[in-house]
Enzyme design. Structure first.
Site, mmCIF file in Angstrom:
data_model
loop_
_atom_site.group_PDB
_atom_site.id
_atom_site.type_symbol
_atom_site.label_atom_id
_atom_site.label_comp_id
_atom_site.label_asym_id
_atom_site.label_seq_id
_atom_site.Cartn_x
_atom_site.Cartn_y
_atom_site.Cartn_z
ATOM 1 N N ASN A 1 30.190 38.847 40.032
ATOM 2 C CA ASN A 1 28.956 38.725 40.789
ATOM 3 C C ASN A 1 28.382 40.117 40.982
ATOM 4 O O ASN A 1 29.125 41.066 41.200
ATOM 5 C CB ASN A 1 29.222 38.116 42.173
ATOM 6 C CG ASN A 1 29.457 36.622 42.120
ATOM 7 O OD1 ASN A 1 29.126 35.960 41.158
ATOM 8 N ND2 ASN A 1 30.041 36.091 43.179
ATOM 9 N N ARG B 1 31.847 32.005 38.246
ATOM 10 C CA ARG B 1 32.838 32.916 37.667
ATOM 11 C C ARG B 1 34.088 32.184 37.218
ATOM 12 O O ARG B 1 34.579 32.406 36.097
ATOM 13 C CB ARG B 1 33.194 34.031 38.649
ATOM 14 C CG ARG B 1 32.043 34.993 38.908
ATOM 15 C CD ARG B 1 32.381 36.001 39.963
ATOM 16 N NE ARG B 1 32.697 35.312 41.213
ATOM 17 C CZ ARG B 1 33.369 35.832 42.225
ATOM 18 N NH1 ARG B 1 33.816 37.071 42.160
ATOM 19 N NH2 ARG B 1 33.591 35.147 43.326
#
Length: 89
Positions: A36, A18
């Site tokens: 996520n 990320r």
């Protein structure tokens, strides 16, 4: 302008996917978000100039150094005028 949603499968959580994605999107001038998912995948939306969005989709096929990407699913969406790129939960 182009907007593409991606779902990235493989060993992609716990490897700074990320944050690396956010930095790549910021560098490319692409808006959107990354998160996520509970199933172990990473989902992201990229919005911006088509070439820059395509660059980010290609980046997802490799991911950061410790990621092991197995599948990248892509979905074209209508642009919404997004600004900035963020990590969401």
């Amino acid at each position: 302008m182009q907007r593409t949603r991606v779902v990235v499968s493989g060993s992609v959580q716990g490897v700074f996917f990320r944050d690396s994605c956010r930095r790549a999107a910021d560098a490319a001038g692409v808006a959107g978000w990354v998160r996520n998912r509970s199933d172990g995948t990473v989902e992201a939306v990229f919005e911006g100039p088509a070439a820059a969005v395509d660059q980010l989709v290609e980046w997802c096929r490799q991911g950061p150094r410790h990621a092991r990407v197995s599948v990248v699913q892509t979905y074209q969406e209508q642009p919404t005028g997004a600004h900035g790129f963020r990590i969401t939960h």
